[in-house]
Design an enzyme around this catalytic site. Structure first.
Site, PDB file in Angstrom:
ATOM      1  CE1 TYR A  53      37.942  39.162  45.918  1.00  0.00           C
ATOM      2  CE2 TYR A  53      37.143  41.002  45.117  1.00  0.00           C
ATOM      3  CZ  TYR A  53      37.857  39.687  44.326  1.00  0.00           C
ATOM      4  OH  TYR A  53      37.712  39.423  43.300  1.00  0.00           O
ATOM      5  CG  HIS A 106      45.089  35.341  40.086  1.00  0.00           C
ATOM      6  ND1 HIS A 106      44.512  34.453  39.756  1.00  0.00           N
ATOM      7  CD2 HIS A 106      45.905  35.880  38.413  1.00  0.00           C
ATOM      8  CE1 HIS A 106      44.593  33.928  38.525  1.00  0.00           C
ATOM      9  NE2 HIS A 106      45.374  35.006  38.163  1.00  0.00           N
ATOM     10  N   GLY A 172      44.726  21.429  42.268  1.00  0.00           N
ATOM     11  CA  GLY A 172      43.458  21.958  41.962  1.00  0.00           C
ATOM     12  C   GLY A 172      43.748  23.220  41.225  1.00  0.00           C
TER      13      GLY A 172
END
Ligand code: BJW
Ligand code: ZN
Length: 231
Positions: A53, A106, A172
């Site tokens: 991340y 998310h 998308g």
């Protein structure tokens, strides 16, 4: 008045230079999803996950919002009715493109979460496994990301918005990950018109009333102009 709910996925940020997940050379071809995007993977090897991340955060910080992000901000400013962007993306390109009403279902790269007390704070560009929580001091910092098996954020608000939507647009996203992949059915049940904008049909493409295929930087501004002309 028309209420619009827009679900976005990695494809809207692809032309800003941010990798998608399921493309042949995408993130899941380079990293094992069970290692970097599950709570069990984080327990096994927190440094691997934090570094994954950290790399994504650095990449997102140097990316710029594209014409699709900006068109959705224009829609929010000019639509006669509400516009809610529900994004699965963890980058902040919708906000930097000018959208204000955004749910990051998310999570977000620019946020850190305390696994002990659930306090949130702005993530440093390079998080460390040993980072402590500024609120409770526990050495329990983690990226503020929803991994597989965890419950996405703000589901109640999303379900309410889908129930009131006149138009639902999916942009998308491959339609492989639930609960997001179930939103089209939820919106259709509530009577919304449904539209998919994608490079190609997604896994749930047959559920939409209409589909337009092409790069988001072209299809999204064109759709926004079209809908604003029907004001
Ligand atoms: C372009 C383009 C261009 C390219 N222009 N388009 C069995 C059945 C059903 C469900 C499950 C099951 N087993 C387990 C589950 C649940 C699980 C799940 O769905 N698993 C599936 C894999 C089967 N889901 C979960 O665990 C979720 N939690 C949950 O369900 O909790 C239970 C619960 C829910 C609700 C209420 C109560 C309880 C959590 C999911 C967490 C997802 N996490 C990730 C990683 C973390 C975030 C990060 O690191 O960024 O989120 S996975 C990854 O996939 C990431 C994304 O947000 C997500 C979706 O990916 P996305 O955005 O669709 O990207 P791609 O790459 O797949 O697609 C890109 C698309 O763009 C393609 O279609 C291209 O064509 C297109 N494109 N360029 C336009 N220029
Ligand atoms: Zn804490």
């Amino acid at each position: 008045m028309r209420n619009i709910v827009i679900l976005t996925g990695a494809g809207i940020s692809a032309e800003s230079g941010i990798e998608t997940f399921r493309a042949e050379t995408g993130l899941w071809a380079q990293h094992n999803v069970d290692d970097v995007a599950t709570p069990e993977g984080f327990v096994r090897d927190p440094k691997l996950v934090v570094d994954f991340y950290n790399g994504r955060r650095t990449q997102a910080a140097s990316a710029l919002p594209n014409a699709a992000h900006k068109a959705l901000a224009k829609l929010e400013a000019e639509n006669n009715g509400s516009v809610l962007v529900v994004t699965q993306n963890v980058d902040d390109l919708h906000e930097r493109g000018g959208s204000n009403n955004v749910i990051h279902m998310h999570g977000a790269l620019n946020s850190a979460l305390c696994a002990a007390c659930e306090h949130r704070w702005p993530a440093p560009m390079q998080m460390q496994v040993a980072d402590t929580c500024p609120s409770c001091n526990a050495p329990a910092a983690r990226p503020d990301i929803v991994w597989f098996g965890e419950i996405p954020y703000q589901m109640d608000r999303i379900i309410d918005a889908l129930g009131e939507a006149d138009i639902f647009v999916s942009i998308g996203t491959s339609g492989n990950v639930y609960p997001a992949a179930g939103f089209v059915a939820e919106a259709a049940r509530a009577g919304a018109e449904t539209l998919e904008l994608n490079l190609e049909s997604s896994a749930i493409g047959s559920q939409f009333d209409k589909s337009v295929f092409g790069p988001a930087t072209q299809t999204v501004p064109a759709w926004v102009d079209d809908i604003l002309a029907k004001k």
